[in-house]
Design an enzyme around this catalytic site. Structure first.
Site, PDB file in Angstrom:
ATOM      1  N   THR A 161       0.814  -1.220   0.000  1.00 25.44           N
ATOM      2  CA  THR A 161       0.000   0.000   0.000  1.00 25.44           C
ATOM      3  C   THR A 161       0.845   1.266   0.000  1.00 25.44           C
ATOM      4  O   THR A 161       0.332   2.347  -0.274  1.00 25.44           O
ATOM      5  CB  THR A 161      -0.934   0.036   1.231  1.00 25.44           C
ATOM      6  OG1 THR A 161      -0.158  -0.280   2.385  1.00 25.44           O
ATOM      7  CG2 THR A 161      -2.076  -0.954   1.090  1.00 25.44           C
TER       8      THR A 161
ATOM      9  N   ALA B  55      14.937 -11.752   2.535  1.00 28.74           N
ATOM     10  CA  ALA B  55      13.869 -12.560   3.141  1.00 28.74           C
ATOM     11  C   ALA B  55      12.611 -11.752   3.420  1.00 28.74           C
ATOM     12  O   ALA B  55      11.718 -12.214   4.114  1.00 28.74           O
ATOM     13  CB  ALA B  55      14.371 -13.203   4.432  1.00 28.74           C
ATOM     14  N   GLY B  56      12.553 -10.524   2.914  1.00 28.26           N
ATOM     15  CA  GLY B  56      11.347  -9.717   3.129  1.00 28.26           C
ATOM     16  C   GLY B  56      11.344  -8.977   4.456  1.00 28.26           C
ATOM     17  O   GLY B  56      10.324  -8.415   4.841  1.00 28.26           O
TER      18      GLY B  56
ATOM     19  N   SER C  59      16.463  -6.117   4.729  1.00 25.83           N
ATOM     20  CA  SER C  59      17.909  -5.932   4.893  1.00 25.83           C
ATOM     21  C   SER C  59      18.363  -4.769   4.021  1.00 25.83           C
ATOM     22  O   SER C  59      19.378  -4.132   4.308  1.00 25.83           O
ATOM     23  CB  SER C  59      18.661  -7.211   4.503  1.00 25.83           C
ATOM     24  OG  SER C  59      18.591  -7.449   3.109  1.00 25.83           O
ATOM     25  N   SER C  60      17.598  -4.466   2.961  1.00 23.58           N
ATOM     26  CA  SER C  60      18.011  -3.406   2.030  1.00 23.58           C
ATOM     27  C   SER C  60      17.907  -2.025   2.680  1.00 23.58           C
ATOM     28  O   SER C  60      18.868  -1.261   2.654  1.00 23.58           O
ATOM     29  CB  SER C  60      17.198  -3.467   0.736  1.00 23.58           C
ATOM     30  OG  SER C  60      15.814  -3.449   0.994  1.00 23.58           O
TER      31      SER C  60
ATOM     32  N   GLU D 152      17.559   3.600  -3.590  1.00 21.18           N
ATOM     33  CA  GLU D 152      17.039   2.288  -4.013  1.00 21.18           C
ATOM     34  C   GLU D 152      16.250   2.415  -5.324  1.00 21.18           C
ATOM     35  O   GLU D 152      16.376   1.592  -6.222  1.00 21.18           O
ATOM     36  CB  GLU D 152      16.188   1.672  -2.900  1.00 21.18           C
ATOM     37  CG  GLU D 152      15.749   0.255  -3.242  1.00 21.18           C
ATOM     38  CD  GLU D 152      15.395  -0.626  -2.041  1.00 21.18           C
ATOM     39  OE1 GLU D 152      15.751  -0.269  -0.892  1.00 21.18           O
ATOM     40  OE2 GLU D 152      14.761  -1.672  -2.258  1.00 21.18           O
TER      41      GLU D 152
ATOM     42  N   ASP E  55       9.896   1.055   4.162  1.00 20.20           N
ATOM     43  CA  ASP E  55      11.046   0.391   4.792  1.00 20.20           C
ATOM     44  C   ASP E  55      12.019   1.396   5.388  1.00 20.20           C
ATOM     45  O   ASP E  55      12.473   1.259   6.528  1.00 20.20           O
ATOM     46  CB  ASP E  55      11.777  -0.490   3.776  1.00 20.20           C
ATOM     47  CG  ASP E  55      10.907  -1.621   3.256  1.00 20.20           C
ATOM     48  OD1 ASP E  55       9.784  -1.800   3.773  1.00 20.20           O
ATOM     49  OD2 ASP E  55      11.347  -2.318   2.317  1.00 20.20           O
TER      50      ASP E  55
HETATM   51  P1  ADP Z   1      15.195  -7.603   1.638  1.00 14.86           P
HETATM   52  O1  ADP Z   1      15.208  -6.121   1.754  1.00 14.86           O
HETATM   53  O2  ADP Z   1      13.852  -8.199   1.817  1.00 14.86           O
HETATM   54  O3  ADP Z   1      16.191  -8.283   2.525  1.00 14.86           O
HETATM   55  P2  ADP Z   1      16.114  -6.967  -1.018  1.00 14.86           P
HETATM   56  O4  ADP Z   1      16.182  -7.763  -2.275  1.00 14.86           O
HETATM   57  O5  ADP Z   1      15.322  -5.723  -1.038  1.00 14.86           O
HETATM   58  O6  ADP Z   1      15.594  -7.969   0.124  1.00 14.86           O
HETATM   59  O7  ADP Z   1      17.569  -6.580  -0.549  1.00 14.86           O
HETATM   60  C1  ADP Z   1      18.557  -7.584  -0.437  1.00 14.86           C
HETATM   61  C2  ADP Z   1      19.858  -7.102  -1.081  1.00 14.86           C
HETATM   62  O8  ADP Z   1      20.436  -6.059  -0.258  1.00 14.86           O
HETATM   63  C3  ADP Z   1      20.919  -8.182  -1.149  1.00 14.86           C
HETATM   64  O9  ADP Z   1      20.788  -8.944  -2.323  1.00 14.86           O
HETATM   65  C4  ADP Z   1      22.196  -7.357  -1.139  1.00 14.86           C
HETATM   66  O10 ADP Z   1      22.478  -6.869  -2.426  1.00 14.86           O
HETATM   67  C5  ADP Z   1      21.841  -6.163  -0.265  1.00 14.86           C
HETATM   68  N1  ADP Z   1      22.288  -6.347   1.142  1.00 14.86           N
HETATM   69  C6  ADP Z   1      21.537  -6.226   2.244  1.00 14.86           C
HETATM   70  N2  ADP Z   1      22.269  -6.398   3.361  1.00 14.86           N
HETATM   71  C7  ADP Z   1      23.529  -6.625   2.954  1.00 14.86           C
HETATM   72  C8  ADP Z   1      24.775  -6.893   3.639  1.00 14.86           C
HETATM   73  N3  ADP Z   1      24.840  -6.945   4.964  1.00 14.86           N
HETATM   74  N4  ADP Z   1      25.884  -7.078   2.882  1.00 14.86           N
HETATM   75  C9  ADP Z   1      25.820  -7.018   1.540  1.00 14.86           C
HETATM   76  N5  ADP Z   1      24.701  -6.781   0.860  1.00 14.86           N
HETATM   77  C10 ADP Z   1      23.562  -6.600   1.534  1.00 14.86           C
HETATM   78 MG    MG Z   2      14.232  -4.761   0.437  1.00 17.53          MG
END
Ligand code: ADP
Ligand code: MG
Length: 375
Positions: free
Chosen positions: A39, A127-128, A131-132, A162, A174
């Site tokens: 959303t 993993a959703g 981490s991004s 992003e 996020d």
């Molecule tokens: P999510 O945000 O759900 O984890 P995304 O596909 O949006 O998935 O983001 C994941 C990407 O972010 C990874 O493929 C990598 O490129 C980058 N990333 C995130 N954390 C790290 C990290 N600690 N070291 C290197 N790359 C990272």
């Molecule tokens: Mg992400």
């Protein structure tokens, strides 16, 4: 897992040298969204919490004229002359998150100084659980290194990195929750006005994320398609954003656009219903309704996520379950009576392993504070 400042600083110095007085530690959390899925890019409402899982970026100065970064998570290292950062092209790998942030900082008037960075995230990657946004915000704080910036500017800057450089047309949720979350509370964000308010999370209900351990290739393409479908439905209905549409208006559309709009409208309503709900059982029902909507109307679930939701539904003490994040893999989020957690963990592991031959990751989620320097 939470890293201490001392252990992070030691690891940084083993890699880059220097004394502990030279090393600063920045922490930015992952998140799990409780309600309001897909959303944010329709100017709607979302209700995430920040996690105790976080990305830690340590920083020290160097005299090389370079920005150097190593990720402990993938063992890779990159370096660029800081003067070249504004013209670096995307590599389509993890380093795009670092360079994207550096470029946006330059553009916003915060030039990047030569520095050594070490990235170590406890957020499961891809993993959703975002981490991004965690790596974006922690990197931005490390590169700003104490220069002050308004929260909203930091949030928008990380989102632009992003959108523009990584090439992911994500909404603002996020980065927003990563920066502005408060410990012990969920954050309702109005993605149009960018106003938010915190609501305390009731301690008698545990939040557990379950990682399906799958990441379908479909994900990125489908996300883009959904963003485009929402824009098309918006234009057909003549509203500013799908957030302004009603269920009656959704029913004037046909086929997929009708179903997509129905999800956005009903999901926004569920954010408010969730906040108004009086009991864990009511909140849980809203979780199941959200999952059904994401599966049937928005078509962003997958068999593994559907299976995790059905497994959870059969366990006593589970109030509700739904997929969370972009979909096509990643995690479900579950509301569980704390007394039922051992049974929940055992049964989910056993049944998911039997169905897919994979052990799912299970994370107890503690609503945590937003990004900051860690001292
Ligand atoms: P999510 O945000 O759900 O984890 P995304 O596909 O949006 O998935 O983001 C994941 C990407 O972010 C990874 O493929 C990598 O490129 C980058 N990333 C995130 N954390 C790290 C990290 N600690 N070291 C290197 N790359 C990272
Ligand atoms: Mg992400």
């Amino acid at each position: 897992m939470v890293f201490t400042t001392e252990s992070l600083s030691d690891a940084h110095r083993r890699k880059w040298g220097g004394s502990s007085a030279d090393v600063k530690v920045y922490r930015a959390p992952g998140r799990v969204n409780l309600m309001g899925e897909h959303t944010d890019y329709t100017e709607g409402f979302v209700l995430p919490i920040a996690l105790d899982l976080a990305c830690y970026v340590t920083r020290s100065k160097n005299a090389s004229g370079e920005l150097r970064v190593v990720s402990e998570n993938n063992g890779q290292e990159r370096r660029w002359p800081t003067s070249a950062l504004p013209v670096v092209q995307p590599m389509h790998d993890w380093s795009d998150y670092i360079v994207g942030i550096a470029k946006e900082l330059f553009r916003a008037g915060y030039p990047v100084e030569p520095a050594n960075l070490r990235v170590h995230s406890t957020v499961p990657i891809g993993a959703g659980l975002s981490s991004s946004a965690a790596i974006e915000v922690a990197t931005a704080l490390a590169l700003l290194d104490g220069r002050s910036i308004p929260d909203i500017e930091l949030i928008q800057l990380c989102r632009r990195a992003e959108n523009r450089f990584v090439g992911m047309p994500c909404g603002v949720m996020d980065q927003y929750v990563c920066v502005k979350a408060g410990a012990g509370s969920m954050l309702e964000i109005d993605c149009r006005t960018l106003e938010s308010h915190a609501a305390p999370w009731p301690e008698e209900v545990a939040i557990l994320a379950v990682n399906s351990m799958v990441r379908h290739e479909l994900g990125q393409g489908a996300y883009r398609t959904r963003v485009a479908e929402c824009a098309e439905a918006r234009d057909l209905l003549g509203v500013r954003a799908l957030r302004d549409a009603t269920l009656d208006q959704a029913d004037t559309l046909h086929g997929e656009l009708r179903r997509r709009t129905r999800h956005i409208v009903s999901e926004n309503a569920r954010v408010h219903d969730f906040l108004a709900a009086g009991s864990p059982a009511e909140r849980g029902e809203l979780f199941y309704a959200s999952h059904a909507s994401l599966r049937d109307d928005y078509a962003v679930s997958c068999p593994e996520l559907d299976s995790l939701v059905e497994i959870a539904r059969g366990i006593e003490g589970v109030y509700g379950a739904r997929m969370t994040g972009g979909g096509f893999g990643g995690c479900t989020v579950n509301l569980v009576d704390p007394a039922a957690i051992p049974e929940f963990e055992a049964k989910v592991r056993q049944d998911y392993l039997a169905a897919y031959g994979v052990v799912p990751g299970i994370y107890r989620c503690m609503p945590s504070a937003g990004a900051a320097r860690q001292v």
